[in-house]
Scaffold this motif. Structure first.
Motif, mmCIF file in Angstrom:
data_model
loop_
_atom_site.group_PDB
_atom_site.id
_atom_site.type_symbol
_atom_site.label_atom_id
_atom_site.label_comp_id
_atom_site.label_asym_id
_atom_site.label_seq_id
_atom_site.Cartn_x
_atom_site.Cartn_y
_atom_site.Cartn_z
ATOM 1 N N SER A 43 0.834 -1.197 0.000
ATOM 2 C CA SER A 43 0.000 0.000 0.000
ATOM 3 C C SER A 43 0.868 1.246 0.000
ATOM 4 O O SER A 43 1.873 1.312 0.711
ATOM 5 C CB SER A 43 -0.894 0.009 1.241
ATOM 6 O OG SER A 43 -1.525 1.265 1.385
ATOM 7 N N PRO A 44 0.500 2.258 -0.800
ATOM 8 C CA PRO A 44 1.271 3.499 -0.804
ATOM 9 C C PRO A 44 0.950 4.400 0.387
ATOM 10 O O PRO A 44 1.590 5.447 0.556
ATOM 11 C CB PRO A 44 0.843 4.159 -2.114
ATOM 12 C CG PRO A 44 -0.560 3.688 -2.320
ATOM 13 C CD PRO A 44 -0.579 2.272 -1.796
ATOM 14 N N VAL A 45 -0.025 4.020 1.217
ATOM 15 C CA VAL A 45 -0.387 4.842 2.375
ATOM 16 C C VAL A 45 0.695 4.694 3.445
ATOM 17 O O VAL A 45 0.991 3.583 3.888
ATOM 18 C CB VAL A 45 -1.752 4.432 2.948
ATOM 19 C CG1 VAL A 45 -2.102 5.281 4.168
ATOM 20 C CG2 VAL A 45 -2.822 4.549 1.873
ATOM 21 N N PRO A 46 1.316 5.797 3.870
ATOM 22 C CA PRO A 46 2.410 5.699 4.843
ATOM 23 C C PRO A 46 1.924 5.277 6.225
ATOM 24 O O PRO A 46 0.737 5.384 6.552
ATOM 25 C CB PRO A 46 2.984 7.122 4.872
ATOM 26 C CG PRO A 46 1.851 7.987 4.440
ATOM 27 C CD PRO A 46 1.069 7.182 3.443
ATOM 28 N N THR A 47 2.870 4.804 7.047
ATOM 29 C CA THR A 47 2.588 4.360 8.409
ATOM 30 C C THR A 47 3.547 5.061 9.361
ATOM 31 O O THR A 47 4.745 5.168 9.072
ATOM 32 C CB THR A 47 2.753 2.834 8.537
ATOM 33 O OG1 THR A 47 1.862 2.176 7.624
ATOM 34 C CG2 THR A 47 2.456 2.374 9.951
ATOM 35 N N TYR A 48 3.020 5.511 10.490
ATOM 36 C CA TYR A 48 3.858 6.166 11.489
ATOM 37 C C TYR A 48 3.603 5.530 12.847
ATOM 38 O O TYR A 48 2.450 5.405 13.287
ATOM 39 C CB TYR A 48 3.568 7.666 11.542
ATOM 40 C CG TYR A 48 4.382 8.410 12.578
ATOM 41 C CD1 TYR A 48 5.736 8.665 12.383
ATOM 42 C CD2 TYR A 48 3.798 8.850 13.762
ATOM 43 C CE1 TYR A 48 6.486 9.345 13.333
ATOM 44 C CE2 TYR A 48 4.536 9.530 14.718
ATOM 45 C CZ TYR A 48 5.879 9.772 14.497
ATOM 46 O OH TYR A 48 6.622 10.440 15.448
ATOM 47 N N LEU A 49 4.693 5.123 13.529
ATOM 48 C CA LEU A 49 4.622 4.551 14.870
ATOM 49 C C LEU A 49 5.217 5.542 15.858
ATOM 50 O O LEU A 49 6.274 6.126 15.588
ATOM 51 C CB LEU A 49 5.414 3.240 14.947
ATOM 52 C CG LEU A 49 5.176 2.189 13.866
ATOM 53 C CD1 LEU A 49 6.132 1.018 14.069
ATOM 54 C CD2 LEU A 49 3.731 1.707 13.884
ATOM 55 N N TRP A 50 4.565 5.727 17.010
ATOM 56 C CA TRP A 50 5.164 6.594 18.020
ATOM 57 C C TRP A 50 4.894 6.052 19.409
ATOM 58 O O TRP A 50 3.953 5.297 19.637
ATOM 59 C CB TRP A 50 4.654 8.026 17.885
ATOM 60 C CG TRP A 50 3.224 8.263 18.281
ATOM 61 C CD1 TRP A 50 2.105 8.068 17.516
ATOM 62 C CD2 TRP A 50 2.764 8.742 19.548
ATOM 63 N NE1 TRP A 50 0.988 8.401 18.212
ATOM 64 C CE2 TRP A 50 1.349 8.832 19.460
ATOM 65 C CE3 TRP A 50 3.394 9.132 20.733
ATOM 66 C CZ2 TRP A 50 0.562 9.256 20.534
ATOM 67 C CZ3 TRP A 50 2.623 9.571 21.795
ATOM 68 C CH2 TRP A 50 1.225 9.626 21.686
ATOM 69 N N GLY A 51 5.776 6.431 20.335
ATOM 70 C CA GLY A 51 5.629 5.978 21.710
ATOM 71 C C GLY A 51 6.897 6.232 22.498
ATOM 72 O O GLY A 51 7.922 6.665 21.956
ATOM 73 N N ASP A 52 6.839 5.942 23.790
ATOM 74 C CA ASP A 52 7.983 6.154 24.674
ATOM 75 C C ASP A 52 9.132 5.209 24.329
ATOM 76 O O ASP A 52 8.948 4.207 23.621
ATOM 77 C CB ASP A 52 7.571 5.916 26.131
ATOM 78 C CG ASP A 52 6.590 6.967 26.633
ATOM 79 O OD1 ASP A 52 6.594 8.090 26.097
ATOM 80 O OD2 ASP A 52 5.814 6.641 27.560
#
Length: 230
Positions: A43-52
């Motif tokens: 998929s061309p839809v980007p993914t972003y992960l965030w956290g401590d």
């Protein structure tokens, strides 16, 4: 008493299979589906992960990188240690950006260039962008055009494992190593060290090696002796 490093190094071989998801199962499933088997376009839809720190962001990015490479894919990788990022490579099928909150001005420019070229390439299908940072996209100390793009697609907040989940993982990993980990040793590890699972796994590895060299059973006094000897 010395605190152990928070992150698992690459030598430990992070994979999607050995990531202990806990409350992060949805993010892990998303990455597994995105990686797929290499037969279908991503998929061309980007993914972003965030956290401590300690929630497993770098583990997941490195695991994804290795999974894509195992499929024969060429992948762009950028983290704060890459002082001179290369230009976007048309051969890449995905772009991975780690610890984006620490990017320099030059790294931000490269990340923006990679992002734009991945989503709107001059040739071929759009590429997947997977990024990770310590903050939600809106709070990242980055240039506006990069910050808004990082928050455009799928966004997952990663959570630390709770004590019962960390205890279960420690027990599982000790059993896999053939280690008898008494309850008092586990209690000591869980109450006096980082909540970060990577740190606990490093501690378990070092304790196992120390016990083998000393030819002694793993006990709280042995753990204290190891820490004092470092």
């Amino acid at each position: 008493m010395k605190q152990l490093a928070l992150d698992i190094g690459l030598a430990t071989g992070p994979t999607l299979g050995n990531f202990h998801a806990g409350p992060n199962a949805q993010a892990l499933q998303h990455l597994r589906l995105s990686v797929g088997d290499g037969a279908a376009p991503r998929s061309p839809v980007p993914t972003y992960l965030w956290g401590d720190a300690g929630t497993g962001k770098t583990h997941l990015l490195r695991a994804t990188y290795e999974a894509l490479r195992d499929q024969g894919a060429s992948v762009g990788w950028l983290d704060p240690s890459v002082a001179l990022p290369s230009a976007f490579d048309e051969r890449w099928s995905a772009v991975l950006l780690d610890d984006v909150q620490l990017y320099t001005t030059a790294q931000q420019a490269a990340a923006f260039n990679w992002f734009v070229n991945a989503i709107n390439p001059t040739a071929g299908a759009p590429r997947w962008v997977l990024a990770a940072g310590a903050l939600p996209p809106a709070d990242l100390p980055l240039r506006d055009d990069l910050r808004t793009r990082l928050g455009w697609g799928h966004v997952f907040q990663l959570q630390l494992l709770d004590e019962s989940e960390r205890r279960a993982v420690l027990r599982e990993q000790a059993d896999a190593r053939g280690i008898h980990l008494a309850d008092e040793v586990m209690d000591y590890m869980l109450t006096r060290f980082s909540r970060d699972l990577g740190s606990l796994m490093q501690l378990l590895d070092r304790l196992d090696s120390f016990a083998l060299r000393a030819q002694r059973a793993i006990t709280v006094p042995l753990l204290k002796t190891m820490l004092q000897s470092e």
